[in-house]
Design a protein around this motif. Structure first.
Motif, PDB file in Angstrom:
ATOM      1  N   THR A 156       0.821  -1.207   0.000  1.00 32.96           N
ATOM      2  CA  THR A 156       0.000   0.000   0.000  1.00 32.96           C
ATOM      3  C   THR A 156       0.858   1.262   0.000  1.00 32.96           C
ATOM      4  N   HIS A 157       1.968   1.248   0.734  1.00 35.14           N
ATOM      5  CA  HIS A 157       2.804   2.451   0.792  1.00 35.14           C
ATOM      6  C   HIS A 157       3.418   2.782  -0.572  1.00 35.14           C
ATOM      7  N   GLU A 158       3.684   1.759  -1.391  1.00 36.93           N
ATOM      8  CA  GLU A 158       4.206   2.020  -2.739  1.00 36.93           C
ATOM      9  C   GLU A 158       3.132   2.644  -3.625  1.00 36.93           C
ATOM     10  N   VAL A 159       1.904   2.160  -3.502  1.00 35.99           N
ATOM     11  CA  VAL A 159       0.806   2.704  -4.297  1.00 35.99           C
ATOM     12  C   VAL A 159       0.541   4.151  -3.891  1.00 35.99           C
ATOM     13  N   ILE A 160       0.513   4.411  -2.589  1.00 40.93           N
ATOM     14  CA  ILE A 160       0.262   5.765  -2.096  1.00 40.93           C
ATOM     15  C   ILE A 160       1.369   6.718  -2.549  1.00 40.93           C
ATOM     16  N   ALA A 161       2.596   6.237  -2.628  1.00 35.87           N
ATOM     17  CA  ALA A 161       3.704   7.079  -3.084  1.00 35.87           C
ATOM     18  C   ALA A 161       3.558   7.460  -4.549  1.00 35.87           C
ATOM     19  N   ASP A 162       2.882   6.624  -5.343  1.00 34.11           N
ATOM     20  CA  ASP A 162       2.692   6.898  -6.771  1.00 34.11           C
ATOM     21  C   ASP A 162       1.475   7.771  -7.075  1.00 34.11           C
ATOM     22  N   VAL A 163       0.659   8.074  -6.062  1.00 34.96           N
ATOM     23  CA  VAL A 163      -0.530   8.902  -6.280  1.00 34.96           C
ATOM     24  C   VAL A 163      -0.088  10.333  -6.588  1.00 34.96           C
ATOM     25  N   GLU A 164      -0.733  10.942  -7.567  1.00 39.52           N
ATOM     26  CA  GLU A 164      -0.459  12.346  -7.899  1.00 39.52           C
ATOM     27  C   GLU A 164      -1.305  13.215  -6.976  1.00 39.52           C
ATOM     28  N   TRP A 165      -0.777  13.485  -5.785  1.00 40.88           N
ATOM     29  CA  TRP A 165      -1.533  14.194  -4.766  1.00 40.88           C
ATOM     30  C   TRP A 165      -1.972  15.594  -5.189  1.00 40.88           C
ATOM     31  N   PRO A 166      -1.129  16.387  -5.846  1.00 41.07           N
ATOM     32  CA  PRO A 166      -1.604  17.724  -6.257  1.00 41.07           C
ATOM     33  C   PRO A 166      -2.825  17.666  -7.181  1.00 41.07           C
ATOM     34  N   THR A 167      -2.835  16.707  -8.105  1.00 40.02           N
ATOM     35  CA  THR A 167      -3.979  16.563  -9.006  1.00 40.02           C
ATOM     36  C   THR A 167      -5.210  16.115  -8.229  1.00 40.02           C
ATOM     37  N   LEU A 168      -5.019  15.175  -7.317  1.00 47.25           N
ATOM     38  CA  LEU A 168      -6.134  14.675  -6.514  1.00 47.25           C
ATOM     39  C   LEU A 168      -6.730  15.787  -5.655  1.00 47.25           C
ATOM     40  N   VAL A 169      -5.876  16.601  -5.037  1.00 46.84           N
ATOM     41  CA  VAL A 169      -6.360  17.724  -4.214  1.00 46.84           C
ATOM     42  C   VAL A 169      -7.073  18.752  -5.091  1.00 46.84           C
ATOM     43  N   PHE A 170      -6.555  18.997  -6.289  1.00 42.98           N
ATOM     44  CA  PHE A 170      -7.212  19.911  -7.219  1.00 42.98           C
ATOM     45  C   PHE A 170      -8.628  19.446  -7.522  1.00 42.98           C
ATOM     46  N   PHE A 171      -8.784  18.169  -7.867  1.00 44.01           N
ATOM     47  CA  PHE A 171     -10.114  17.661  -8.188  1.00 44.01           C
ATOM     48  C   PHE A 171     -11.020  17.626  -6.963  1.00 44.01           C
ATOM     49  N   ALA A 172     -10.476  17.320  -5.797  1.00 47.63           N
ATOM     50  CA  ALA A 172     -11.289  17.351  -4.576  1.00 47.63           C
ATOM     51  C   ALA A 172     -11.818  18.765  -4.351  1.00 47.63           C
ATOM     52  N   GLY A 173     -10.961  19.760  -4.499  1.00 46.38           N
ATOM     53  CA  GLY A 173     -11.398  21.152  -4.365  1.00 46.38           C
ATOM     54  C   GLY A 173     -12.428  21.528  -5.408  1.00 46.38           C
ATOM     55  N   LEU A 174     -12.214  21.050  -6.628  1.00 51.80           N
ATOM     56  CA  LEU A 174     -13.157  21.325  -7.709  1.00 51.80           C
ATOM     57  C   LEU A 174     -14.536  20.756  -7.383  1.00 51.80           C
ATOM     58  N   PHE A 175     -14.574  19.537  -6.863  1.00 52.52           N
ATOM     59  CA  PHE A 175     -15.856  18.917  -6.548  1.00 52.52           C
ATOM     60  C   PHE A 175     -16.518  19.556  -5.329  1.00 52.52           C
ATOM     61  N   VAL A 176     -15.727  20.073  -4.397  1.00 51.76           N
ATOM     62  CA  VAL A 176     -16.301  20.825  -3.282  1.00 51.76           C
ATOM     63  C   VAL A 176     -16.973  22.084  -3.818  1.00 51.76           C
ATOM     64  N   MET A 177     -16.305  22.758  -4.758  1.00 55.62           N
ATOM     65  CA  MET A 177     -16.899  23.951  -5.362  1.00 55.62           C
ATOM     66  C   MET A 177     -18.164  23.603  -6.138  1.00 55.62           C
ATOM     67  N   VAL A 178     -18.140  22.479  -6.855  1.00 56.37           N
ATOM     68  CA  VAL A 178     -19.331  22.027  -7.601  1.00 56.37           C
ATOM     69  C   VAL A 178     -20.485  21.800  -6.622  1.00 56.37           C
ATOM     70  N   GLY A 179     -20.192  21.140  -5.520  1.00 62.18           N
ATOM     71  CA  GLY A 179     -21.231  20.898  -4.508  1.00 62.18           C
ATOM     72  C   GLY A 179     -21.794  22.186  -3.966  1.00 62.18           C
ATOM     73  N   ALA A 180     -20.937  23.176  -3.743  1.00 64.04           N
ATOM     74  CA  ALA A 180     -21.400  24.467  -3.235  1.00 64.04           C
ATOM     75  C   ALA A 180     -22.252  25.186  -4.269  1.00 64.04           C
ATOM     76  N   LEU A 181     -21.866  25.088  -5.538  1.00 67.44           N
ATOM     77  CA  LEU A 181     -22.638  25.753  -6.598  1.00 67.44           C
ATOM     78  C   LEU A 181     -23.986  25.089  -6.836  1.00 67.44           C
ATOM     79  N   VAL A 182     -24.045  23.773  -6.680  1.00 69.68           N
ATOM     80  CA  VAL A 182     -25.279  23.046  -6.915  1.00 69.68           C
ATOM     81  C   VAL A 182     -26.300  23.389  -5.820  1.00 69.68           C
ATOM     82  N   ASN A 183     -25.846  23.516  -4.598  1.00 77.49           N
ATOM     83  CA  ASN A 183     -26.756  23.812  -3.491  1.00 77.49           C
ATOM     84  C   ASN A 183     -26.935  25.271  -3.397  1.00 77.49           C
TER      85      ASN A 183
END
Length: 166
Positions: free
Chosen positions: A139-166
Motif C-alpha cells: 500500500t505504501h508504494e501505491v500511495i507514493a505513486d498517487v499524484e496528490w496535487p492533481t487529486l487535491v485539485f479535483f477534490a477542491g473542484l468537486f467541493v466547489m461544484v457541490g457548493a454551486l449546486v446547493n
C-alpha cells in the motif's frame, strides 16, 4: 506531435459521453438532475460521430507525419521494432483479468446508480479499493505513486461544484 494531439483531443471528446468523463459533466448533471444513463443515451451517439469526424480530420491534417518511411516502413527491417510483442507489455495477466472485471462491474453500477440509489463516486471508490487489494502491491508504494496535487485539485473542484449546486 500527431499522436499527442490525437490522444489529447480523443480524451476530451470521449470524456463528453459520460457523467464521470469530465468534471464539467458533473456540474451539468447535478444542475439538470441527469443520471449517468441520461448522459450516455444523449451524448454517446454524438460523440461517436464527432470522433469519426476527428479521426478523418487527423488523417487529412497529419497524412505526411503518419506515413512510414525508412527502415521502420518495413516491419522486419528495424530490429528494435521487429522484436516487440504487444503481449510482453502485460506483466500480470491475473491482475489484468481482475481489472477488466472490476471495470465492468463499476461501469454497470454507474449505469444502475439511480436504481441502486448510490452516487457514482461510491462504486468508483469501491472498485479502486478492490483493485488495490487484488493487486497485492504494498500500500505504501501505491500511495507514493498517487499524484496528490492533481487529486487535491479535483477534490477542491468537486467541493466547489457541490457548493454551486446547493
Amino acid at each position: 506531435v500527431p499522436f499527442l494531439v490525437a490522444e489529447a483531443m480523443s480524451s476530451n471528446i470521449g470524456g463528453t459521453a459520460t457523467l464521470v468523463g469530465d468534471p464539467p459533466n458533473i456540474i451539468i448533471a447535478a444542475r439538470a438532475g441527469l443520471s449517468y444513463t441520461d448522459f450516455l443515451i444523449h451524448l454517446a451517439p454524438f460523440v461517436v460521430v464527432l470522433m469519426a469526424v476527428f479521426l478523418a480530420t487527423c488523417r487529412v491534417l497529419f497524412r505526411q507525419d503518419l506515413r512510414a518511411t525508412g527502415p521502420a516502413a518495413d516491419p522486419h527491417g528495424n530490429p528494435e521494432t521487429a522484436e516487440l510483442r504487444p503481449r510482453d507489455a502485460i506483466r500480470d495477466p491475473r491482475l489484468l483479468a481482475i481489472s477488466l472485471f472490476v471495470l465492468g462491474v463499476v461501469t454497470v453500477t454507474f449505469v444502475l446508480h439511480t436504481v441502486l440509489h448510490v452516487e457514482p463516486a461510491v462504486p468508483a471508490l469501491i472498485g479502486g479499493l478492490a483493485l488495490l487489494a487484488a493487486s497485492r502491491l504494498p500500500t505504501h508504494e501505491v500511495i507514493a505513486d498517487v499524484e496528490w496535487p492533481t487529486l487535491v485539485f479535483f477534490a477542491g473542484l468537486f467541493v466547489m461544484v457541490g457548493a454551486l449546486v446547493n
